[in-house]
Design an enzyme around this catalytic site. Structure first.
Site, PDB file in Angstrom:
ATOM      1  N   LYS A 184       0.914  -1.154   0.000  1.00 27.50           N
ATOM      2  CA  LYS A 184       0.000   0.000   0.000  1.00 27.50           C
ATOM      3  C   LYS A 184       0.941   1.188   0.000  1.00 27.50           C
ATOM      4  O   LYS A 184       1.537   1.530   0.998  1.00 27.50           O
ATOM      5  CB  LYS A 184      -0.876  -0.009   1.262  1.00 27.50           C
ATOM      6  CG  LYS A 184      -2.163   0.781   1.139  1.00 27.50           C
ATOM      7  CD  LYS A 184      -1.976   2.268   0.906  1.00 27.50           C
ATOM      8  CE  LYS A 184      -1.816   3.013   2.208  1.00 27.50           C
ATOM      9  NZ  LYS A 184      -1.611   4.461   2.059  1.00 27.50           N
ATOM     10  N   GLY A 241       5.031   2.641  10.932  1.00 29.46           N
ATOM     11  CA  GLY A 241       4.347   3.931  11.003  1.00 29.46           C
ATOM     12  C   GLY A 241       3.936   4.251  12.416  1.00 29.46           C
ATOM     13  O   GLY A 241       4.557   3.785  13.389  1.00 29.46           O
ATOM     14  N   SER A 242       2.847   5.019  12.521  1.00 31.41           N
ATOM     15  CA  SER A 242       2.421   5.527  13.829  1.00 31.41           C
ATOM     16  C   SER A 242       1.729   4.447  14.663  1.00 31.41           C
ATOM     17  O   SER A 242       1.215   3.462  14.119  1.00 31.41           O
ATOM     18  CB  SER A 242       1.456   6.684  13.616  1.00 31.41           C
ATOM     19  OG  SER A 242       0.325   6.222  12.901  1.00 31.41           O
ATOM     20  N   GLY A 245      -1.972   4.115  13.534  1.00 31.47           N
ATOM     21  CA  GLY A 245      -2.155   3.343  12.307  1.00 31.47           C
ATOM     22  C   GLY A 245      -1.916   1.866  12.538  1.00 31.47           C
ATOM     23  O   GLY A 245      -2.722   1.017  12.129  1.00 31.47           O
ATOM     24  N   GLY A 246      -0.815   1.541  13.196  1.00 28.01           N
ATOM     25  CA  GLY A 246      -0.461   0.140  13.448  1.00 28.01           C
ATOM     26  C   GLY A 246      -1.525  -0.558  14.275  1.00 28.01           C
ATOM     27  O   GLY A 246      -1.940  -1.682  13.976  1.00 28.01           O
ATOM     28  N   GLU A 265       5.657  -2.070  13.341  1.00 29.73           N
ATOM     29  CA  GLU A 265       6.748  -1.342  14.014  1.00 29.73           C
ATOM     30  C   GLU A 265       6.277   0.081  14.141  1.00 29.73           C
ATOM     31  O   GLU A 265       6.070   0.764  13.138  1.00 29.73           O
ATOM     32  CB  GLU A 265       8.028  -1.409  13.170  1.00 29.73           C
ATOM     33  CG  GLU A 265       8.607  -2.797  13.048  1.00 29.73           C
ATOM     34  CD  GLU A 265       8.934  -3.392  14.395  1.00 29.73           C
ATOM     35  OE1 GLU A 265       9.332  -2.644  15.312  1.00 29.73           O
ATOM     36  OE2 GLU A 265       8.762  -4.616  14.544  1.00 29.73           O
ATOM     37  N   CYS A 304      12.351   6.940  14.083  1.00 24.57           N
ATOM     38  CA  CYS A 304      11.649   6.216  15.142  1.00 24.57           C
ATOM     39  C   CYS A 304      12.571   5.996  16.338  1.00 24.57           C
ATOM     40  O   CYS A 304      12.106   5.666  17.428  1.00 24.57           O
ATOM     41  CB  CYS A 304      11.140   4.879  14.619  1.00 24.57           C
ATOM     42  SG  CYS A 304      12.419   3.900  13.832  1.00 24.57           S
ATOM     43  N   GLU A 394       5.038   9.283  22.093  1.00 23.86           N
ATOM     44  CA  GLU A 394       5.979   9.844  21.119  1.00 23.86           C
ATOM     45  C   GLU A 394       5.454  11.157  20.524  1.00 23.86           C
ATOM     46  O   GLU A 394       4.284  11.245  20.161  1.00 23.86           O
ATOM     47  CB  GLU A 394       6.166   8.838  19.979  1.00 23.86           C
ATOM     48  CG  GLU A 394       7.064   9.329  18.835  1.00 23.86           C
ATOM     49  CD  GLU A 394       6.933   8.478  17.566  1.00 23.86           C
ATOM     50  OE1 GLU A 394       5.806   8.227  17.115  1.00 23.86           O
ATOM     51  OE2 GLU A 394       7.980   8.053  17.033  1.00 23.86           O
TER      52      GLU A 394
HETATM   53  P1  NAP Z   1       1.465   6.669   9.487  1.00 25.88           P
HETATM   54  O1  NAP Z   1       0.725   7.948   9.390  1.00 25.88           O
HETATM   55  O2  NAP Z   1       1.008   5.711  10.524  1.00 25.88           O
HETATM   56  O3  NAP Z   1       1.380   6.019   8.021  1.00 25.88           O
HETATM   57  C1  NAP Z   1       1.968   4.772   7.680  1.00 25.88           C
HETATM   58  C2  NAP Z   1       1.092   4.091   6.617  1.00 25.88           C
HETATM   59  O4  NAP Z   1      -0.044   3.515   7.253  1.00 25.88           O
HETATM   60  C3  NAP Z   1       0.531   5.027   5.558  1.00 25.88           C
HETATM   61  O5  NAP Z   1       0.488   4.328   4.333  1.00 25.88           O
HETATM   62  C4  NAP Z   1      -0.851   5.335   6.055  1.00 25.88           C
HETATM   63  O6  NAP Z   1      -1.751   5.652   5.023  1.00 25.88           O
HETATM   64  C5  NAP Z   1      -1.252   4.018   6.689  1.00 25.88           C
HETATM   65  N1  NAP Z   1      -2.224   4.198   7.778  1.00 25.88           N
HETATM   66  C6  NAP Z   1      -2.051   4.935   8.900  1.00 25.88           C
HETATM   67  N2  NAP Z   1      -3.129   4.835   9.694  1.00 25.88           N
HETATM   68  C7  NAP Z   1      -3.996   4.009   9.061  1.00 25.88           C
HETATM   69  C8  NAP Z   1      -5.291   3.509   9.380  1.00 25.88           C
HETATM   70  N3  NAP Z   1      -5.910   3.843  10.504  1.00 25.88           N
HETATM   71  N4  NAP Z   1      -5.892   2.680   8.493  1.00 25.88           N
HETATM   72  C9  NAP Z   1      -5.287   2.340   7.337  1.00 25.88           C
HETATM   73  N5  NAP Z   1      -4.064   2.790   6.986  1.00 25.88           N
HETATM   74  C10 NAP Z   1      -3.419   3.611   7.829  1.00 25.88           C
HETATM   75  O7  NAP Z   1       3.030   6.906   9.751  1.00 25.88           O
HETATM   76  P2  NAP Z   1       3.977   8.029   9.121  1.00 25.88           P
HETATM   77  O8  NAP Z   1       3.560   9.352   9.617  1.00 25.88           O
HETATM   78  O9  NAP Z   1       4.087   7.803   7.674  1.00 25.88           O
HETATM   79  O10 NAP Z   1       5.405   7.693   9.760  1.00 25.88           O
HETATM   80  C11 NAP Z   1       5.858   8.244  10.973  1.00 25.88           C
HETATM   81  C12 NAP Z   1       5.669   7.260  12.116  1.00 25.88           C
HETATM   82  O11 NAP Z   1       6.320   6.042  11.795  1.00 25.88           O
HETATM   83  C13 NAP Z   1       6.316   7.709  13.439  1.00 25.88           C
HETATM   84  O12 NAP Z   1       5.444   7.415  14.493  1.00 25.88           O
HETATM   85  C14 NAP Z   1       7.579   6.863  13.539  1.00 25.88           C
HETATM   86  O13 NAP Z   1       8.049   6.633  14.836  1.00 25.88           O
HETATM   87  C15 NAP Z   1       7.108   5.594  12.895  1.00 25.88           C
HETATM   88  N6  NAP Z   1       8.216   4.808  12.387  1.00 25.88           N
HETATM   89  C16 NAP Z   1       8.506   3.646  13.027  1.00 25.88           C
HETATM   90  C17 NAP Z   1       9.576   2.890  12.609  1.00 25.88           C
HETATM   91  C18 NAP Z   1       9.920   1.613  13.323  1.00 25.88           C
HETATM   92  O14 NAP Z   1      10.732   0.862  12.801  1.00 25.88           O
HETATM   93  N7  NAP Z   1       9.359   1.342  14.474  1.00 25.88           N
HETATM   94  C19 NAP Z   1      10.350   3.304  11.511  1.00 25.88           C
HETATM   95  C20 NAP Z   1      10.010   4.492  10.868  1.00 25.88           C
HETATM   96  C21 NAP Z   1       8.928   5.226  11.320  1.00 25.88           C
HETATM   97  P3  NAP Z   1      -2.059   7.187   4.673  1.00 25.88           P
HETATM   98  O15 NAP Z   1      -0.791   7.880   4.543  1.00 25.88           O
HETATM   99  O16 NAP Z   1      -2.891   7.095   3.450  1.00 25.88           O
HETATM  100  O17 NAP Z   1      -2.768   7.768   5.826  1.00 25.88           O
END
Ligand code: NAP
Length: 530
Positions: A184, A241-242, A245-246, A265, A304, A394
């Protein structure tokens, strides 16, 4: 901006580019505060269904491919990504507002992940072959190995357009295991995603992989992601991601009549504990001021593993440390954040923290261009921190909260009040670590990686890396998302009982022609069985 490759804005459903719906979205360049020139078409349910069914069909033959053939596929993907040269990097920079130097590092890391995964699977060690022979008929002949689970959906994060996205660690490990992948695509780097997706498709064709082994669906709404997770053909989900979302996708997958695993993650605050030995000596303290300032501000704090929490016992040295750190960060230029949504969430997060009782700020919020942010250092007492869960989550970006503890007992309580983390760091002398072993132990219980005298940013990609921690850092702390062992997420064990030799997978047969290391009757051996 022009690229020699025309960005089609369409989704890859297997080898074919398809529009889906007529709904259009754009990626964004924060530096110029404007949309990128490309239009992307939102995929729809029909494309989701087609990609999933194609992946299900592809799985039948892909799971049978030899480890050597899949390794060739992974290497070909890395070669294809590199073949884009600077064109891919230019698109990466445009969509992320990250500098070219970072784009280069991330491409190198992405290709290293693919190639190291290829090196790992040619050894067939990932099959984890275990054999208990029948002991001349006294017991059944049992032979166990790991097999792929089926088509995987991958969601990448906006802060790693290459390394945690289209051909990032989740995709590399799932393909290595023998699982087809549907990405996706992240809407904030959809052009980077399309270029990388085309690399994977070319590599799949060149190495004879089945159509449907990989698809890339464009979407800027949650609907496509949700439909993918709910599709009956999907066997697992990789998410970076967040937390919001996760967790949403984890709950969705659990609500299916046939639940599937979600390896998410998510965010982390990566606490750093400073003991006396790291603060009292002026030179040592200054060294940590510089290292922490670099770690906090790197990539505008959008990692992250960014150090979001700093813990120490109250002292004049701690006060001096906070002032020196704040001063240094005040002199760092504000940097453009990835996209407006991340910028908005960062500012909201800082405002929420500053508004909590007992929180003071030490840095000056510098003004910059539209979506740029400067580093922020806040402080609160240990007792307030323990009592206020709003200070534990966070804030993604360059912000750290210093928690000033009254004494070592309170420091231990503060650490014990934390949720799971990707990393935790302790700074001090060896004797500090021995004297405060209860604090170190409390931290160890809560992290995936315990760091001695080092900042949390910078994640080595090798077999000993653990990237993942107790919830809410990850949904399953038993697995890593980085390094060759990340393949385990996409495998399940199966035992063959009294199976005729010629019907066994090669790795379990007596002759063992490739000399694979196996656990045979309790002993590791790469020899054949008499
Ligand atoms: P995000 O907003 O959670 O988005 C990640 C993906 O998930 C996007 O494709 C998003 O789609 C999708 N998504 C999010 N919420 C969703 C939901 N409720 N239903 C369906 N799909 C959903 O994360 P981000 O802002 O791109 O990245 C930043 C975050 O990632 C930070 O919190 C960071 O700490 C974390 N991160 C973690 C790691 C790790 O290894 N632990 C590594 C890098 C980043 P849309 O964009 O279309 O909303």
């Amino acid at each position: 901006m022009s690229t020699p490759y025309e960005i089609s804005g369409q989704s890859y459903v297997g080898e074919n580019l398809k529009r889906g719906s007529d709904r259009i979205f754009h990626s964004f360049n924060s530096a110029s505060a404007s949309n990128t020139p490309w239009e992307f078409f939102e995929a729809n349910e029909a494309l989701v269904d087609e990609a999933c069914l194609l992946a299900k069909e592809a799985f039948k033959s892909f799971q049978q491919t030899s480890d050597q053939k899949r390794a060739l596929f992974l290497r070909a993907i890395a070669d294809e990504i590199e073949a884009w040269g600077d064109n891919l990097l230019a698109v990466f920079c445009m969509e992320s507002s990250l500098p070219l130097s970072r784009a280069r590092v991330e491409r190198a890391r992405t290709c290293h992940q693919l190639r190291s995964m290829a090196d790992w699977i040619v050894t067939s060690k990932h099959a984890e072959a275990v054999i208990e022979t029948s002991n001349n008929g006294d017991r059944p002949d049992l032979r166990k190995m790991m097999v792929p689970i089926g088509p995987i959906v991958v969601f990448g994060a906006s802060n790693f357009p290459l390394a945690y996205s289209t051909a990032g660690g989740d995709t590399a490990s799932a393909l290595a295991a023998g699982c087809p992948v549907i990405v996706k695509s992240h809407p904030m780097h959809a052009a980077t995603g399309e270029m990388v997706a085309s690399s994977i498709i070319r590599a799949a064709r060149a190495t004879g992989m089945p159509n449907g082994v990989f698809s890339n669906l464009n979407a800027s709404s949650y609907e496509v992601g949700k439909a993918l997770v709910l599709h009956e053909a999907i066997a697992g989900v990789g998410f970076t991601g967040s937390l919001g979302g996760g967790r949403a996708l984890f709950d969705l997958a659990a609500s299916r009549s046939k639940p599937i695993p979600v390896f998410a993650e998510m965010g982390s605050t990566n606490p750093v504990v400073f003991f006396e030995g790291a603060l009292n000596d002026e030179d040592v303290r200054q060294m940590w001021v510089e290292k922490m300032a670099d770690s906090m501000s790197a990539g505008v704090g959008q990692f992250c593993t960014n150090p979001g929490l700093i813990f120490a016992v109250d002292s004049e040295s701690l006060t001096a440390f906070i002032h020196a750190l704040s001063e240094r960060l005040n002199s760092v230029q504000a940097g453009d954040m990835l996209h407006p949504d991340i910028f908005k969430k960062f500012n909201q997060g800082v405002t929420d923290f500053v508004g909590q009782p007992g929180v003071v700020e030490h840095t000056n919020a510098a003004s910059g261009t539209n979506f740029s942010a400067s580093s922020r250092v806040l402080e609160v007492s240990g007792s307030v921190f323990c009592d206020n869960p709003n200070l534990h989550h966070e804030v993604f970006g360059p912000m750290s909260l210093v928690v000033r503890c009254a004494d070592v007992e309170q420091l231990e309580m503060v650490v014990a009040s934390l949720g799971g983390q990707l990393t935790g760091a302790v700074m001090g002398t060896t004797s500090d670590f021995e004297t405060h072993k209860d604090v170190v132990e409390a931290l160890k219980q809560r992290v995936g990686r315990l760091i001695y005298n080092g900042v949390p940013t910078g994640v080595e990609v090798n077999a000993a890396m653990q990237h993942g921690g107790p919830y809410p850092a990850s949904t399953d702390a038993r697995f890593t998302a980085v390094g060759v062992q990340s393949i385990k997420r996409w495998q399940r064990p199966i035992s063959f009982q009294n199976c005729p030799q010629h019907l066994l997978p090669e790795v379990l047969r007596n002759e063992n022609p490739n000399g694979v290391m196996r656990l045979v009757n309790g002993e590791f051996s790469s020899r054949h069985i008499e």
